[in-house]
Design a protein around this motif. Structure first.
Motif, PDB file in Angstrom:
ATOM      1  N   THR A  24       0.856  -1.187   0.000  1.00 11.30           N
ATOM      2  CA  THR A  24       0.000   0.000   0.000  1.00 11.30           C
ATOM      3  C   THR A  24       0.891   1.236   0.000  1.00 11.30           C
ATOM      4  OG1 THR A  24      -0.086   0.180   2.404  1.00 11.30           O
ATOM      5  CG2 THR A  24      -1.769  -1.222   1.339  1.00 11.30           C
ATOM      6  N   ALA A  25       0.305   2.365  -0.333  1.00 14.63           N
ATOM      7  CA  ALA A  25       1.059   3.625  -0.309  1.00 14.63           C
ATOM      8  C   ALA A  25       1.591   3.894   1.092  1.00 14.63           C
ATOM      9  CB  ALA A  25       0.187   4.770  -0.784  1.00 14.63           C
ATOM     10  N   THR A  26       0.808   3.547   2.109  1.00 10.73           N
ATOM     11  CA  THR A  26       1.239   3.762   3.492  1.00 10.73           C
ATOM     12  C   THR A  26       2.447   2.886   3.816  1.00 10.73           C
ATOM     13  OG1 THR A  26      -1.018   4.307   4.147  1.00 10.73           O
ATOM     14  CG2 THR A  26       0.500   3.667   5.907  1.00 10.73           C
ATOM     15  N   GLU A  27       2.406   1.633   3.398  1.00  8.45           N
ATOM     16  CA  GLU A  27       3.547   0.731   3.643  1.00  8.45           C
ATOM     17  C   GLU A  27       4.799   1.236   2.926  1.00  8.45           C
ATOM     18  OE1 GLU A  27       1.501  -3.649   4.207  1.00  8.45           O
ATOM     19  OE2 GLU A  27       1.561  -2.789   2.187  1.00  8.45           O
ATOM     20  N   LEU A  28       4.628   1.658   1.677  1.00  8.51           N
ATOM     21  CA  LEU A  28       5.767   2.182   0.920  1.00  8.51           C
ATOM     22  C   LEU A  28       6.310   3.452   1.561  1.00  8.51           C
ATOM     23  CD1 LEU A  28       4.302   1.616  -2.648  1.00  8.51           C
ATOM     24  CD2 LEU A  28       6.303   0.442  -1.682  1.00  8.51           C
ATOM     25  N   ALA A  29       5.417   4.338   1.968  1.00  7.55           N
ATOM     26  CA  ALA A  29       5.831   5.592   2.603  1.00  7.55           C
ATOM     27  C   ALA A  29       6.615   5.310   3.885  1.00  7.55           C
ATOM     28  CB  ALA A  29       4.612   6.456   2.899  1.00  7.55           C
ATOM     29  N   ASP A  30       6.132   4.369   4.696  1.00  6.60           N
ATOM     30  CA  ASP A  30       6.830   4.015   5.941  1.00  6.60           C
ATOM     31  C   ASP A  30       8.214   3.450   5.667  1.00  6.60           C
ATOM     32  OD1 ASP A  30       4.673   4.845   7.444  1.00  6.60           O
ATOM     33  OD2 ASP A  30       3.883   2.813   7.795  1.00  6.60           O
ATOM     34  N   ARG A  31       8.324   2.579   4.677  1.00  8.01           N
ATOM     35  CA  ARG A  31       9.610   1.949   4.364  1.00  8.01           C
ATOM     36  C   ARG A  31      10.616   2.954   3.794  1.00  8.01           C
ATOM     37  NH1 ARG A  31       9.896  -3.810   3.691  1.00  8.01           N
ATOM     38  NH2 ARG A  31       7.985  -4.782   4.421  1.00  8.01           N
ATOM     39  N   ILE A  32      10.124   3.907   3.012  1.00 11.72           N
ATOM     40  CA  ILE A  32      11.020   4.880   2.364  1.00 11.72           C
ATOM     41  C   ILE A  32      11.254   6.101   3.246  1.00 11.72           C
ATOM     42  CG2 ILE A  32      11.298   6.373   0.333  1.00 11.72           C
ATOM     43  CD1 ILE A  32       9.711   4.248  -1.259  1.00 11.72           C
ATOM     44  N   GLY A  33      10.294   6.398   4.111  1.00 10.51           N
ATOM     45  CA  GLY A  33      10.439   7.559   4.985  1.00 10.51           C
ATOM     46  C   GLY A  33       9.923   8.847   4.379  1.00 10.51           C
ATOM     47  N   VAL A  34       8.852   8.736   3.605  1.00 10.96           N
ATOM     48  CA  VAL A  34       8.204   9.907   2.999  1.00 10.96           C
ATOM     49  C   VAL A  34       6.702   9.802   3.263  1.00 10.96           C
ATOM     50  CG1 VAL A  34       9.971  10.201   1.210  1.00 10.96           C
ATOM     51  CG2 VAL A  34       7.973   8.763   0.749  1.00 10.96           C
ATOM     52  N   SER A  35       5.950  10.791   2.814  1.00 10.70           N
ATOM     53  CA  SER A  35       4.497  10.782   3.027  1.00 10.70           C
ATOM     54  C   SER A  35       3.791   9.916   1.990  1.00 10.70           C
ATOM     55  CB  SER A  35       3.953  12.207   2.956  1.00 10.70           C
ATOM     56  OG  SER A  35       4.008  12.682   1.623  1.00 10.70           O
ATOM     57  N   ASP A  36       2.545   9.531   2.338  1.00 10.09           N
ATOM     58  CA  ASP A  36       1.701   8.787   1.394  1.00 10.09           C
ATOM     59  C   ASP A  36       1.501   9.587   0.110  1.00 10.09           C
ATOM     60  OD1 ASP A  36       1.403   7.251   3.690  1.00 10.09           O
ATOM     61  OD2 ASP A  36      -0.772   7.084   3.514  1.00 10.09           O
ATOM     62  N   ASN A  37       1.307  10.885   0.268  1.00 10.82           N
ATOM     63  CA  ASN A  37       1.084  11.760  -0.882  1.00 10.82           C
ATOM     64  C   ASN A  37       2.292  11.746  -1.820  1.00 10.82           C
ATOM     65  OD1 ASN A  37      -0.624  13.520  -2.284  1.00 10.82           O
ATOM     66  ND2 ASN A  37       0.543  15.286  -1.544  1.00 10.82           N
ATOM     67  N   THR A  38       3.486  11.744  -1.240  1.00 10.02           N
ATOM     68  CA  THR A  38       4.706  11.676  -2.055  1.00 10.02           C
ATOM     69  C   THR A  38       4.721  10.380  -2.859  1.00 10.02           C
ATOM     70  OG1 THR A  38       5.966  13.047  -0.534  1.00 10.02           O
ATOM     71  CG2 THR A  38       7.236  11.598  -1.983  1.00 10.02           C
ATOM     72  N   ILE A  39       4.342   9.284  -2.221  1.00  9.27           N
ATOM     73  CA  ILE A  39       4.312   7.988  -2.914  1.00  9.27           C
ATOM     74  C   ILE A  39       3.316   8.031  -4.069  1.00  9.27           C
ATOM     75  CG2 ILE A  39       3.675   5.538  -2.682  1.00  9.27           C
ATOM     76  CD1 ILE A  39       6.428   6.287  -1.464  1.00  9.27           C
ATOM     77  N   HIS A  40       2.113   8.533  -3.822  1.00 12.19           N
ATOM     78  CA  HIS A  40       1.106   8.633  -4.890  1.00 12.19           C
ATOM     79  C   HIS A  40       1.624   9.474  -6.047  1.00 12.19           C
ATOM     80  CE1 HIS A  40      -2.275   6.562  -3.087  1.00 12.19           C
ATOM     81  NE2 HIS A  40      -2.054   7.203  -1.943  1.00 12.19           N
ATOM     82  N   ASN A  41       2.221  10.627  -5.737  1.00 10.72           N
ATOM     83  CA  ASN A  41       2.744  11.509  -6.786  1.00 10.72           C
ATOM     84  C   ASN A  41       3.870  10.850  -7.564  1.00 10.72           C
ATOM     85  OD1 ASN A  41       0.926  13.509  -6.062  1.00 10.72           O
ATOM     86  ND2 ASN A  41       2.394  14.587  -4.751  1.00 10.72           N
ATOM     87  N   ARG A  42       4.783  10.205  -6.845  1.00 12.49           N
ATOM     88  CA  ARG A  42       5.916   9.550  -7.513  1.00 12.49           C
ATOM     89  C   ARG A  42       5.440   8.407  -8.410  1.00 12.49           C
ATOM     90  NH1 ARG A  42      11.295  10.803  -6.145  1.00 12.49           N
ATOM     91  NH2 ARG A  42      11.221  12.733  -4.969  1.00 12.49           N
TER      92      ARG A  42
END
Length: 158
Positions: A24-42
């Motif tokens: 999920t975007a939340t899991e990716l954000a936690d692993r990378i250390g950025v926000s969910d919004n950053t993950i969605h945008n990227r």
């Protein structure tokens, strides 16, 4: 096409998605250390730029009864190679065709079957194409891993 510059966040994102596209975007954000919004945008940007071309599911074909995995090494005339490769891909059991930049043995074709007769049928269908089967092998095991962009010494462009 201009290469797309991949930064550290993109590299980590690509590496994680190749390992498990269901994060999920939340899991990716936690692993990378950025926000969910950053993950969605990227992810949207990587898709728009053609870096991410799709999402797939890995299937254990043996569990579905297709326990025979074969490789055919073939030769097609260079002028016909791409057309023959496309025709080979229409055979239902064929899962991969690789075109090589060689004169001989310039097509590698991989297929699955449940019984010896399945592979014989594939071989007969390939034999009808404008190619010569040079060798056929039963693949015991194939090891594949995703390219880990975050581990590359120098960030590569895609």
């Amino acid at each position: 096409m201009e290469p797309y510059d991949i930064d550290d966040v993109d590299a980590q994102l690509l590496s994680l998605l190749q390992k498990n596209a269901r994060y999920t975007a939340t899991e990716l954000a936690d692993r990378i250390g950025v926000s969910d919004n950053t993950i969605h945008n990227r992810m949207q940007r990587l898709e728009d730029e053609g870096v991410i071309t799709g999402y797939t599911t890995a299937v254990d074909h043996e569990r579905t009864g297709l326990s025979l995995y074969f490789s055919f090494i073939c030769t097609a005339r260079i002028s016909n190679r791409s057309r023959v490769a496309e025709k080979a891909m229409t055979i239902p059991e064929v899962i991969e065709v690789t075109e090589l930049m060689t004169g001989q043995q310039n097509l590698q074709i991989k297929a699955y079957g449940g019984e010896d007769e399945d592979i014989t049928r594939v071989a007969k269908q390939l034999d009808k194409l404008e190619l010569e089967i040079n060798d056929e092998n039963l693949i015991r095991e194939e090891r594949v891993k995703p390219l880990d962009y975050s581990d590359l010494e120098e960030t590569q462009t895609v």
